[in-house]
Design an enzyme around this catalytic site. Structure first.
Site, short mmCIF file in Angstrom:
data_model
loop_
_atom_site.label_atom_id
_atom_site.label_comp_id
_atom_site.label_asym_id
_atom_site.label_seq_id
_atom_site.Cartn_x
_atom_site.Cartn_y
_atom_site.Cartn_z
N ASP A 193 -21.96 -24.55 22.20
CA ASP A 193 -21.91 -23.23 21.57
C ASP A 193 -23.29 -22.83 21.05
O ASP A 193 -24.16 -23.70 20.82
CB ASP A 193 -20.92 -23.21 20.41
CG ASP A 193 -19.49 -23.42 20.87
OD1 ASP A 193 -19.20 -23.15 22.05
OD2 ASP A 193 -18.65 -23.84 20.05
N ILE A 194 -23.49 -21.56 20.79
CA ILE A 194 -24.77 -21.06 20.34
C ILE A 194 -25.22 -21.70 19.04
O ILE A 194 -26.41 -21.90 18.80
CB ILE A 194 -24.73 -19.51 20.20
CG1 ILE A 194 -26.13 -18.97 19.91
CG2 ILE A 194 -23.72 -19.08 19.13
CD1 ILE A 194 -26.22 -17.45 19.99
#
Length: 262
Positions: A110-111
């Site tokens: 994920d970011i």
């Protein structure tokens, strides 16, 4: 002996079209093991031959394998109109098409998740490692919002060990989480999470890869993940010498470790 056509090798190593490669060969600028080669269809042994173009040696490799210590605020995508991608962190000289294919992420983070990310051109290895039946373990250093008593920590360990139901998240269905291994960080295992900057409370090893799985597992326990970093994939650990946002190519031994997982 793994051989490939000269024009295919050069085209995949950023030397333009096969038409341009043919021109370079006819101009006498291509040498294999010190001998001039004018035939663009000549075969080259990738593992042993020395190839030079106009005096510059070309590094021959079928596939590329990269270990990155992914930083936050970059996404695991080829392009993104809003954020930088992990490919923006890689030297442009490594972004060309290799003989094995295009460079891609072996799984995603994920970011806001840091840590071990493998990028490779080896599509077959990626497919084998990510196949649901493979169950390659992935270990994360996790920092939590709420501090816990020793009794609560023990309860978490037992629940995670048995597996439990995780509720749906937005459009993602709920799922029965497989048994996982939760270890609270102590002086004995601190080294494994040493590049987590002291932000981690525990190490969690899971054997599947559901959407936002680690975050959803702790949310099910009424807690919140505030720091997340992948530190291990199978038997391959993140090199603590790689700083956030940096990378290096895998060693032959590390490639072998990954291959054995599949």
């Amino acid at each position: 002996m793994a051989t490939e056509r000269l024009d295919k090798i050069l085209a995949h190593h950023g030397f333009g079209t096969r038409k341009y490669v043919k021109k370079v060969c006819h101009e006498g600028l291509v040498f294999i093991n010190g001998k001039m080669v004018t035939d663009p269809g000549a075969h080259v042994d990738i593992s042993s031959d020395k190839l030079t173009i106009d005096g510059e040696e070309i590094k021959l490799q079928h596939d590329l394998y990269i270990m990155m210590n992914k930083c936050k605020d970059v996404v695991c995508a080829n392009k993104d109109g809003e954020h930088r991608t992990v490919f923006d962190l890689i030297d442009e000289g490594l972004r060309h098409k290799f003989l094995g294919g295009d460079l891609h992420c072996m799984g995603r983070l994920d970011i806001d998740t840091e840590g071990l990310l493998i990028l490779t051109t080896d599509g077959q290895l990626t497919h084998r490692l990510l196949a649901p039946k493979t169950h390659v373990p992935k270990t994360y250093a996790v920092g939590l919002r709420d501090s816990l008593t020793q009794e609560q920590k023990n309860e978490y360990v037992e629940i995670f060990k048995k597996g439990f139901w995780v509720d749906r998240e937005q459009n993602e269905s709920g799922f029965d989480c497989k048994p996982s291994e939760l270890v609270w960080i102590s002086d004995e295992n601190k080294k494994q999470a040493e590049n987590s900057s002291g932000k981690a409370d525990c190490l969690l090893t899971i054997y599947e890869g559901k959407y936002h799985q680690v975050k959803r597992m702790f949310a099910q326990m009424k807690n919140e993940v505030v720091y997340l970093k992948r530190v291990k994939m199978g038997a391959l650990s993140l090199d603590p010498k790689i700083k956030l946002g940096e990378y290096r190519e895998l060693t032959e031994h590390e490639i072998e470790i990954l291959s054995q997982e599949s």
